[in-house]
Design an enzyme around this catalytic site. Structure first.
Site, PDB file in Angstrom:
ATOM      1  N   ASP A  52      -1.224   9.693 -16.151  1.00 15.21           N
ATOM      2  CA  ASP A  52      -1.715   9.915 -15.069  1.00 15.21           C
ATOM      3  C   ASP A  52      -1.394  11.588 -14.953  1.00 15.21           C
ATOM      4  O   ASP A  52      -0.422  12.102 -15.370  1.00 15.21           O
ATOM      5  CB  ASP A  52      -1.100   9.389 -14.018  1.00 15.21           C
ATOM      6  CG  ASP A  52      -1.629   7.968 -13.789  1.00 15.21           C
ATOM      7  OD1 ASP A  52      -2.657   7.653 -14.398  1.00 15.21           O
ATOM      8  OD2 ASP A  52      -0.857   7.120 -13.145  1.00 15.21           O
ATOM      9  N   TYR A 262      -7.016   8.782  -7.743  1.00 18.80           N
ATOM     10  CA  TYR A 262      -5.557   8.939  -7.956  1.00 18.80           C
ATOM     11  C   TYR A 262      -5.203   8.963  -6.652  1.00 18.80           C
ATOM     12  O   TYR A 262      -5.268  10.118  -5.859  1.00 18.80           O
ATOM     13  CB  TYR A 262      -5.402   9.815  -8.819  1.00 18.80           C
ATOM     14  CG  TYR A 262      -3.561  10.009  -9.264  1.00 18.80           C
ATOM     15  CD1 TYR A 262      -3.127   9.169  -9.844  1.00 18.80           C
ATOM     16  CD2 TYR A 262      -2.773  10.967  -8.689  1.00 18.80           C
ATOM     17  CE1 TYR A 262      -2.005   8.821 -10.201  1.00 18.80           C
ATOM     18  CE2 TYR A 262      -1.571  10.884  -8.859  1.00 18.80           C
ATOM     19  CZ  TYR A 262      -1.083   9.859  -9.918  1.00 18.80           C
ATOM     20  OH  TYR A 262       0.464   9.911 -10.053  1.00 18.80           O
TER      21      TYR A 262
END
Ligand SMILES: [Zn+2]
Ligand SMILES: [Zn+2]
Length: 643
Positions: A52, A262
């Protein structure tokens, strides 16, 4: 991260990074994973970090490359992406950044190290003080952000406890127009003296009034801004009652399913590169969004309303346009719907509302009648389930018209104490004060609950919480200082833009901690005594379930029999030979009062947690009407399993 040697010792300022399995016995399984990484790495030529894109993710990628892949962090590339959709991942893979994102890594590393220094040292100081005094071990913790957060709560709790009820008076009134009654406001909202309100009632009761003026105003209401994590958490709390941590967990799952972008972002901006039209087109394949999404697509130019906040790593939270491939849980459905509708709403037209204020004169006094009407729905059409403002329609009236006062009464009230924080308003407070990060705030709140420093949804500070906060602010005020915490936070933030260095921040953190820890050590006896008493009290509190239903004066408590070594529920009046009420308890797992009552019999419920099972609520009333129901259901269940 860990230090060498003893654990029952502080201060510790030297540390090193090491695989988790070597520092924590509970993390054994990480050994296999790291070994797999090393093995695969030994045959690989190219390295790309695809974690991420944030502090945590970048740091994890860096650590794996450095420690498990034999120092490949120098040559590895970095994929940058905000959604897990196939298209974006392929693009990010084909055109990776040439190097790791070292600024992000440094910032993430500094945060870990600073938090570790604070957490380990302060928590050990408290735990050891209590243990040396009482000989008993109990984990007491505090951290860099936990201290100031607890301080907000204690401050509010003190305000509430020292609150002196102050009376005030208001006028409640209704007017009759064309056969219907409407509530009206008196021109003065409150009276400090009762006689003031009485005079108005005397003068206006049962009188006829006259409409003096009618004011009509048009209000334009712009669409809301796109969701950053904080705003999503606030909205989910207010509509579904989800705690901030629950919301961020659900959002994380939706992100992993490639349904949303995200979620741990502080941006309120949506750059055109995400391709608004493509997302809307994809969403229009879902029946419930078809009409709305197509309507936006017909608009021609799509331009979202945006907020002020920005985030260098990610845009605001938006739906990817992918539709769920497997059935979503109800919680996931709700959060996804909220995100989809918010996304559509930011492209909507302003909503136009009309407000009307009718001024009624009665014997020299004035009353106001207010109405609201929606002229144009605009963006609210897209966001409808999540809008609370209702219409309040008024009859047609004209100036000079006579109206009859139907009810004029004095209302006696008290000024309310300030409200307790709830998990959502506390999160907002932390955000406003600039302490913690979007990724950590929700967890810090949960830790305060977990340690028993606070309780209940309307957050109340426990005695233990009060004592911890007192000790910290007495002996180490810098640790609970909001200003100091915010400044440190800002310094760490500057590492992201290469305008601050990790070493400087660490040196400063150590310099701040040294005198604090010395003071804690010097006063260890005193602190240990206060904490031990608080822990003892908390342990008793934890076992009290509620009032005894049979003798009414005793309290039901979780007790342990010395003879049989079994636990059971007994009445405190047993020790005074006044009551012998008792109930059996499950012997395995942990049992705690649930602070809730049974919906069927109203007895207090217990919360039972057993390893490997979902925790459940237990009603210990042997005659509870729900018992029979549950027994039947269990029977059905076992029949089904057998067949
Ligand atoms: Zn009793
Ligand atoms: Zn019951």
């Amino acid at each position: 991260m860990h230090e060498r040697g003893r654990r029952n010792y502080y201060p510790v300022f030297s540390f090193k990074w090491a695989p988790r399995y070597s520092a924590e016995r509970r993390a054994k399984e990480t050994r296999t994973w790291i070994e797999v990484f090393s093995k695969l790495a030994s045959n690989a030529n190219d390295f790309i970090s695809a974690c991420d894109y944030d502090l945590e993710g970048s740091l994890i990628g860096y650590c794996l490359l450095k420690y498990a892949c034999d120092n490949k962090h120098g040559t590895a590339k970095r994929m940058k992406f905000s959604t897990l959709t196939k298209t974006e991942l392929e693009k990010a893979y084909e055109k990776p950044l040439p190097n790791l994102d070292f600024a992000l890594i440094e910032a993430g590393r500094t945060r870990h190290e600073v938090d570790w220094l604070y957490g380990v040292n302060l928590s050990r100081a408290l735990t050891l003080a209590a243990k040396r005094w009482s000989g008993r071990y109990a984990t007491l913790s505090t951290g860099r952000v936990q201290g100031p957060t607890l301080k907000f709560l204690v401050g509010r709790e003190k305000e509430i406890r020292s609150y002196v009820p102050t009376p005030y008076w208001t006028i409640g009134a209704e007017v009759e127009i064309k056969g219907s009654a409407y509530e009206v406001e008196y021109e003065a909202k409150t009276f400090e003296k009762r006689v003031g309100a009485d005079t108005v009632v005397e003068a206006c009761r049962a009188k006829t009034g006259e409409i003096e003026t009618i004011q009509v105003r048009k209000l334009r209401q712009k669409p809301p801004v796109p969701f950053d994590l904080g705003k999503l958490q606030t909205e989910a709390y207010s509509f579904f009652g989800y705690t901030p941590r629950r919301t961020s967990n659900i959002a994380q799952r939706l992100y992993l399913e490639a349904l949303i972008s995200y979620p741990r972002t502080s941006s309120q901006k949506l750059p055109p590169i995400i391709n608004y039209a493509a997302i809307l087109k994809a969403l229009s394949k879902e029946a419930s969004y078809k009409k709305l999404a197509s309507e936006l697509l017909r608009k021609g130019e799509l331009k979202p309303v945006e907020g002020k906040k920005d985030d260098p790593a990610h845009p605001a939270i938006y739906p990817t346009g992918n539709l769920p491939e497997k059935e979503l849980s109800q919680q996931e459905k709700r959060i996804w719907d909220l995100i989809v509708r918010r996304f559509m709403a930011v492209f909507g037209e302003p909503a136009i509302r009309q407000s009307m204020k009718v001024c009624i004169g009665v014997s020299g006094h004035r009353f106001y009648l207010r109405g609201r009407r929606i002229l144009k729905e605009g963006w609210t059409r897209f966001y409808k389930p999540y809008i609370r403002a209702a219409e309040a329609l008024l009859p047609t009236v004209r100036e000079g018209e006579k109206v009859q006062m139907k009810r004029v009464v004095r209302e006696d009230k008290f000024i309310k104490p300030p409200p307790r924080y709830n998990p959502s308003s506390l999160l907002q407070k932390m955000e406003e004060e600039g302490i913690g990060t979007k990724a950590t705030r929700a967890d810090i709140i949960e830790t305060l609950y977990g340690r028993g420093y606070v309780a209940e949804e309307r957050i109340a500070v426990t005695d233990l919480g009060f004592d911890i906060a007192d000790i910290l602010s007495k002996h180490c005020p810098t640790v609970t200082s909001v200003k100091f915490t915010r400044e440190l936070e800002e310094k760490m933030e500057r590492i992201l833009t290469n305008s601050e260095e990790r070493e400087n921040v660490l040196v400063e953190a150590v310099n701040q901690l040294k005198p604090v820890l010395e003071e804690l050590k010097q006063k260890e006896q005193n602190i240990g005594q206060v904490l031990s008493t608080a822990i003892k009290r908390a342990r008793i509190q934890e076992r009290i379930i509620g009032n005894c239903p049979s003798c009414k004066t005793g309290k039901l408590m979780i007790l342990y029999s010395r003879k049989t070594r079994k636990r059971f529920i007994g009445c405190t009046n047993y020790f005074k030979d006044l009551c012998t009420t008792s109930f059996p308890l499950p012997q395995r797992g942990t049992v705690k009062p649930a602070q809730k009552n049974c919906r069927a019999c109203e007895w207090p419920l217990l919360f039972v947690r057993l390893k490997g099972k979902r925790p459940w609520m237990l009603c210990f009333n042997p005659n509870c009407p729900l018992k029979e129901e549950r027994r039947k259901r269990d029977e059905m269940q076992s029949l089904r399993e057998e067949s």
